[in-house]
Design a protein around this motif. Structure first.
Motif, short mmCIF file in Angstrom:
data_model
loop_
_atom_site.label_atom_id
_atom_site.label_comp_id
_atom_site.label_asym_id
_atom_site.label_seq_id
_atom_site.Cartn_x
_atom_site.Cartn_y
_atom_site.Cartn_z
N ASN B 301 6.44 -7.27 16.07
CA ASN B 301 7.11 -7.28 15.15
C ASN B 301 7.70 -5.86 14.55
O ASN B 301 7.17 -5.54 13.77
N PRO B 303 7.54 -2.87 15.91
CA PRO B 303 6.64 -2.01 15.85
C PRO B 303 6.93 -0.40 15.39
O PRO B 303 6.12 0.00 14.51
N ALA B 306 7.00 0.47 11.64
CA ALA B 306 5.63 0.59 10.80
C ALA B 306 5.59 1.88 10.06
O ALA B 306 6.17 2.92 10.25
N ASN B 311 -0.46 0.01 10.02
CA ASN B 311 0.46 -0.98 10.04
C ASN B 311 1.24 -1.47 11.48
O ASN B 311 1.34 -2.45 11.76
N TYR B 312 1.33 -0.19 12.06
CA TYR B 312 1.88 -0.26 13.51
C TYR B 312 1.04 -1.27 14.52
O TYR B 312 1.44 -2.19 15.12
N ARG B 315 1.82 -4.83 13.99
CA ARG B 315 3.11 -4.97 14.66
C ARG B 315 3.37 -4.96 16.36
O ARG B 315 4.47 -5.53 16.58
#
Lengths: 77, 514
Positions: B301, B303, B306, B311-312, B315
């Motif tokens: 998603n 990546p 991020a 958060n990375y 994703r």
């Protein structure tokens, strides 16, 4: 139904003014409730209600409704 | 008369057998090491269209369709791993019965014992095939004794399907899932060829109910599948392979032979190469599964959008990171909750060391995992301070700050990516050495001139990554509205482009080795 007491503990921990918790509310719908803050919320609930959860009981809870029922089940005992 | 018929028959036979090279024919259906049937090769297309014909047209009943997928999946895995396809069969039978056993046992302690024994067996098989030599190397380094590496075949995809199978047992143990009644359906979940080699690591609770359906596909599904297959082909075979083979691999092979500028460009190139390689494969897998009527897990998603390393991981390779979050991080965190922040940090450290090791059995991957742990723990500890600071200066929710966070995160990822890609720890240091002490920016125009196509592909890769979802949706709906003939033509054109660009043999997918 999510009790006011439970809602208040969570809001206090996440520094939220208020939040409309429903039975099917999941953690990712609540601002600030991520995998890291999760642990502080669980500890705060344990302290507030003077209960102790088993790890697997918490892991099984999928939403706020499950969490409320878990707290209730501990209080009855 | 009879004699002449026999002679004609004999001649025909000789002719047929000369015409169809028997050895080649056998080769088509037998296992050849290091030559799996990779999505996007003409071999795969040949097998897949034959399979699709049987699945959609010849197999009239639901049972036949299920068996068609099972047989084709076993064949597909056999082509990749030879006799080790038996591991897959073992995994299916073992976890199927363990699941029933856990579900039916009433004694809590007994349940727990079976559960942990099953985890031990699943991980034991994985550790044996993947980590034995690494463990022997460590023992030798610790001077416990002299151990020579063993010849152990690494069955492709073992990390992926072991985790997939484990999710079933874990979900039953956690009372989130009831066991399936049919071993056949469970085998389909384990064998399923679109995700058996390289994920996504689907969850039993999401996948198994789909086998109960009728495998029907809507016009939207077909449009989306065509889009995913096209994009996957381009990402993998045009972008990733080309920049890998012609640029990134060369620099990482001998970093000292190149200037800092080239090393830096190779780092940027590698980030987009691995994204295009892995997400390209995943796109093709998702598209192929869609054509069979299955929806698999989302794996990527954006990546590089991020804004933190944490958060990375929400994703990038999401099916792995969510697996580890649910089944490793959260239980650890729960167990350590009385240690509060320290417990969190410890859980992060264990989880990300596992992420590193999951990718391969060597120290570079361990270092990669440790670097990510440090990033996340640092971010976790400083978060209250940073939030306070941003609130004070009125920059909370600022778009500018968010932008800089994205850029900063991306560079942290590139830094750790060097350890992930470099052939050794020393080689990783050489890359940094070149970047920081031998930059020579003046070579850039010259590089640009002689490697224009590589730079174009790298830029195209990044543009593709950052293309907003809205535009992606628009293109998908455009393809959905096309007549089937146009869709087929579109795929044919893309395949033609792939063949044109492919300058050498197909590169193995980077994630195969994991």
């Amino acid at each position: 139904m999510i009790s006011e007491q439970l809602a208040n503990v969570i809001c206090k921990e996440l520094k939220l003014q208020s939040f409309d918790f429903q039975d099917d509310t999941t953690a990712d719908q609540v601002p600030g409730w991520d995998s890291l803050s999760h642990i502080n919320i669980i500890l705060a609930i344990e302290k507030e209600f003077a209960v102790k959860f088993k790890g697997i009981e918490i892991l099984k809870a999928k939403n706020l409704g499950d969490l409320q029922r878990l707290v209730d089940s501990k209080l009855v005992k | 008369m009879l004699k002449s018929i026999l002679s004609f028959y004999y001649q025909m036979q000789v002719f047929m057998f000369n015409w169809i090279d028997v050895e080649k024919l056998v080769g088509l259906f037998s296992f050849e090491q290091y030559d799996p049937v990779v999505f996007g090769t003409s071999f795969f297309l040949f097998y897949f269209f034959a399979f699709l014909f049987v699945f959609r047209i010849l197999a009239k009943t639901k049972d036949l369709k299920v068996w068609t997928i099972i047989f084709f999946s076993i064949f597909f895995y056999y082509k990749a791993a030879g006799i080790y396809f038996l591991l897959l069969v073992f995994s299916a039978i073992f976890n199927f019965y363990i699941g029933q056993w856990i579900f039916n046992s009433k004694n809590e302690n007994f349940r727990r014992i079976i559960f942990f024994a099953s985890i031990f067996v699943n991980l034991g098989v994985l550790v044996y095939f993947k980590y034995t030599n690494f463990l022997l190397e460590i023992l030798t380094d610790l001077q416990v004794g002299q151990f020579n590496p063993l010849t152990i075949f690494l069955p492709i995809g073992i990390s992926f399907y072991t985790f997939k199978a484990m999710s079933y047992v874990i979900e039953i143990y956690m009372e989130m899932l009831e066991p399936v009644k049919s071993l056949r359906n469970f085998s389909l979940f384990i064998f399923f060829f679109p995700n058996v080699l390289m994920g996504p690591i689907d969850r039993a609770s999401e996948f198994l109910p789909q086998i109960e359906g009728d495998f029907s596909v809507s016009k939207e599904d077909i449009g989306r599948a065509v889009f995913l297959i096209i994009v996957g082909l381009i990402k993998k075979h045009v972008i990733a392979d080309y920049i890998g083979l012609n640029f990134v691999d060369r620099v990482f092979e001998v970093p000292l032979r190149f200037t800092g500028t080239e090393n830096l460009l190779a780092i940027y190139g590698y980030s987009i190469q691995i994204y295009c390689d892995f997400s390209g494969y995943t796109d093709m897998a998702l598209g192929i599964a869609l054509l069979l009527g299955f929806k698999m897990r989302k794996n990527f998603n954006f990546p590089f959008m991020a804004n933190s390393v944490m958060n990375y991981w929400q994703r990038w390779h999401m099916s792995l990171s969510l697996w580890l979050l649910d089944y490793l991080f959260k239980p650890l965190q729960m167990g350590l909750r009385n240690m509060r922040g320290f417990g969190n940090a410890f859980a992060v450290l264990i989880t990300f060391t596992t992420v590193g090791l999951w990718h391969g059995a060597n120290w570079n991957f361990v270092i990669f995992g440790l670097i990510h742990s440090v990033f996340i723990i640092f971010s976790m500890l400083t978060k209250p301070l940073r939030t306070k600071f941003y609130d004070k200066v009125g920059l909370a929710n600022s778009k500018v700050v968010n932008f800089f966070q994205i850029v900063f995160t991306f560079h942290l990822l590139m830094f750790s990516g060097v350890f992930f890609r470099a052939i050794s720890f020393d080689s990783a240091l050489e890359v940094f050495h070149q970047v920081f002490t031998f930059m020579k920016p003046e070579v850039f125009p010259q590089f640009l001139e002689s490697n224009t196509f590589i730079i174009i592909l790298i830029v195209l890769g990044y543009i593709g990554h950052f293309t907003p979802q809205k535009i992606v949706d628009k293109i998908t709906s455009l393809i959905t509205r096309m007549p089937v003939v146009m869709q087929a033509l579109l795929i044919a054109v893309v395949i033609w482009i792939v063949i044109q660009v492919k300058s050498a043999d197909i590169q193995p997918f980077i994630y195969f080795q994991f």
